[in-house]
Design an enzyme around this catalytic site. Sequence first.
Site, short mmCIF file in Angstrom:
data_model
loop_
_atom_site.label_atom_id
_atom_site.label_comp_id
_atom_site.label_asym_id
_atom_site.label_seq_id
_atom_site.Cartn_x
_atom_site.Cartn_y
_atom_site.Cartn_z
N SER A 30 -30.03 -17.19 46.28
CA SER A 30 -29.33 -17.68 45.09
C SER A 30 -30.37 -18.32 44.19
CB SER A 30 -28.30 -18.73 45.51
OG SER A 30 -27.88 -19.49 44.40
N TYR A 58 -25.20 -26.57 49.67
CA TYR A 58 -25.30 -25.12 49.38
C TYR A 58 -26.69 -24.78 48.85
CZ TYR A 58 -24.66 -20.56 47.26
OH TYR A 58 -24.82 -19.23 46.92
N1 LIG Z 1 -20.87 -15.34 43.45
C1 LIG Z 1 -21.86 -16.15 43.06
O1 LIG Z 1 -21.76 -16.84 42.03
C2 LIG Z 1 -23.14 -16.17 43.86
C3 LIG Z 1 -24.30 -16.60 43.23
C4 LIG Z 1 -25.48 -16.64 43.97
C5 LIG Z 1 -25.49 -16.25 45.29
N2 LIG Z 1 -24.33 -15.84 45.89
C6 LIG Z 1 -24.39 -15.46 47.30
O2 LIG Z 1 -23.98 -14.11 47.41
C7 LIG Z 1 -23.49 -13.87 48.73
C8 LIG Z 1 -22.19 -13.07 48.62
O3 LIG Z 1 -21.24 -13.85 47.95
P1 LIG Z 1 -20.14 -13.19 47.00
O4 LIG Z 1 -20.38 -13.71 45.65
O5 LIG Z 1 -20.07 -11.74 47.22
O6 LIG Z 1 -18.83 -13.95 47.53
P2 LIG Z 1 -17.60 -13.44 48.37
O7 LIG Z 1 -16.86 -12.39 47.61
O8 LIG Z 1 -16.85 -14.69 48.74
O9 LIG Z 1 -18.22 -12.79 49.69
C9 LIG Z 1 -18.61 -13.55 50.79
C10 LIG Z 1 -18.54 -12.68 52.05
O10 LIG Z 1 -18.94 -13.47 53.16
C11 LIG Z 1 -18.01 -13.24 54.21
N3 LIG Z 1 -17.92 -14.41 55.09
C12 LIG Z 1 -17.56 -15.66 54.74
N4 LIG Z 1 -17.54 -16.46 55.81
C13 LIG Z 1 -17.90 -15.68 56.88
C14 LIG Z 1 -18.04 -15.92 58.28
N5 LIG Z 1 -17.85 -17.14 58.81
N6 LIG Z 1 -18.40 -14.88 59.08
C15 LIG Z 1 -18.61 -13.66 58.56
N7 LIG Z 1 -18.49 -13.37 57.24
C16 LIG Z 1 -18.13 -14.37 56.41
C17 LIG Z 1 -16.69 -13.00 53.49
O11 LIG Z 1 -15.79 -12.25 54.31
P3 LIG Z 1 -14.61 -12.81 55.20
O12 LIG Z 1 -13.94 -13.91 54.43
O13 LIG Z 1 -13.75 -11.61 55.42
O14 LIG Z 1 -15.27 -13.28 56.45
C18 LIG Z 1 -17.15 -12.15 52.33
O15 LIG Z 1 -17.24 -10.81 52.72
C19 LIG Z 1 -23.35 -15.25 49.39
O16 LIG Z 1 -24.44 -15.45 50.26
C20 LIG Z 1 -23.45 -16.21 48.22
O17 LIG Z 1 -23.99 -17.44 48.62
C21 LIG Z 1 -23.16 -15.78 45.20
#
Ligand SMILES: NC(=O)c1ccc[n+]([C@@H]2O[C@H](COP(=O)([O-])OP(=O)(O)OC[C@H]3O[C@@H](n4cnc5c(N)ncnc54)[C@H](OP(=O)(O)O)[C@@H]3O)[C@@H](O)[C@H]2O)c1
Length: 259
Positions: A135, A148
């Site tokens: 991130s 975070y």
């Molecule tokens: N969106 C943003 O603004 C942003 C910005 C920078 C970085 N990121 C990073 O990008 C990555 C993906 O995030 P995203 O934006 O795609 O959000 P997201 O749509 O919430 O996806 C998160 C994924 O992680 C899985 N997950 C959560 N808890 C888990 C657990 N205990 N065990 C296994 N899987 C788990 C969720 O699936 P289940 O709930 O089905 O388990 C989901 O598939 C993350 O690492 C986040 O920190 C996001």
Amino acid sequence: MNTAVITGASSGLGRGFAEFIDASCAQIDEIWLIARREERLNEIASSLVKKTRVFALDLTQASSIGTIKNALSESNAHVSLFISAAGYGKIGSSSSVSDEDTAGMIDLNCRAAVLCTRAVIPYMRAGDRIIEICSTSAFQPLQYLNVYAASKAFIYNYTRALRNELLPKGIAVTAVCPYWIKDTEFIGIAQNDGEDGRASGVRSFPLSTTAAKVVKRAMAASGAGFAVCTPDIVSFFHRIFAKILPRTVMLYIWDLLRR
Ligand SMILES: NC(=O)c1ccc[n+]([C@@H]2O[C@H](COP(=O)([O-])OP(=O)(O)OC[C@H]3O[C@@H](n4cnc5c(N)ncnc54)[C@H](OP(=O)(O)O)[C@@H]3O)[C@@H](O)[C@H]2O)c1
């Protein structure tokens, strides 16, 4: 069998990577989809053309890493591409984020990401690729996202060091550092439902990017062997300014932006 292993595959970036690989990576034969929500994973699997395997696992449970290790060993898989996208954050003051979420972010974003990566490395060889979703928050401390941002700094530094360890083996490791992404589930989950709720944290997400852009740029950066991918304009400049300006100044700038 050339396999892509994706954590966090049930939504957002993970899902986006699965769809991108399915449509654009001819060299991949099979995609492993890992997250907790089995129904969602099955839905996504059935929409993909390539062969898939679904692993409904909570990666914060130690037994889940064992399940992945066993599956890799039993299938003697060749992991051509590993994408660590499982992660979550909670916005809020230290006192408003629960102990459970505080530990949960560290468990998932740090511990699980490292252990999953370690599990796949023995099944990789020269030319293979690892993408760790970090991130832009890895580049500086962030008040009201303190744990975070610290968890992402951890995985960013781990990824940068791992890259140099794996260079002699010809395995490319890329840290992907996006700014806010508006069309995943992340922001909704991050908005803290604690006692002082959103009022204490981040109220707006200007210039946020999309999952499709992040996936496309991350895959291109990884293909080119880049150490770091800043897939949007904000993360690109954030990385530069965080190198130039003192931390205290960056913390004040963040204080203005988060309001
Ligand atoms: N969106 C943003 O603004 C942003 C910005 C920078 C970085 N990121 C990073 O990008 C990555 C993906 O995030 P995203 O934006 O795609 O959000 P997201 O749509 O919430 O996806 C998160 C994924 O992680 C899985 N997950 C959560 N808890 C888990 C657990 N205990 N065990 C296994 N899987 C788990 C969720 O699936 P289940 O709930 O089905 O388990 C989901 O598939 C993350 O690492 C986040 O920190 C996001």
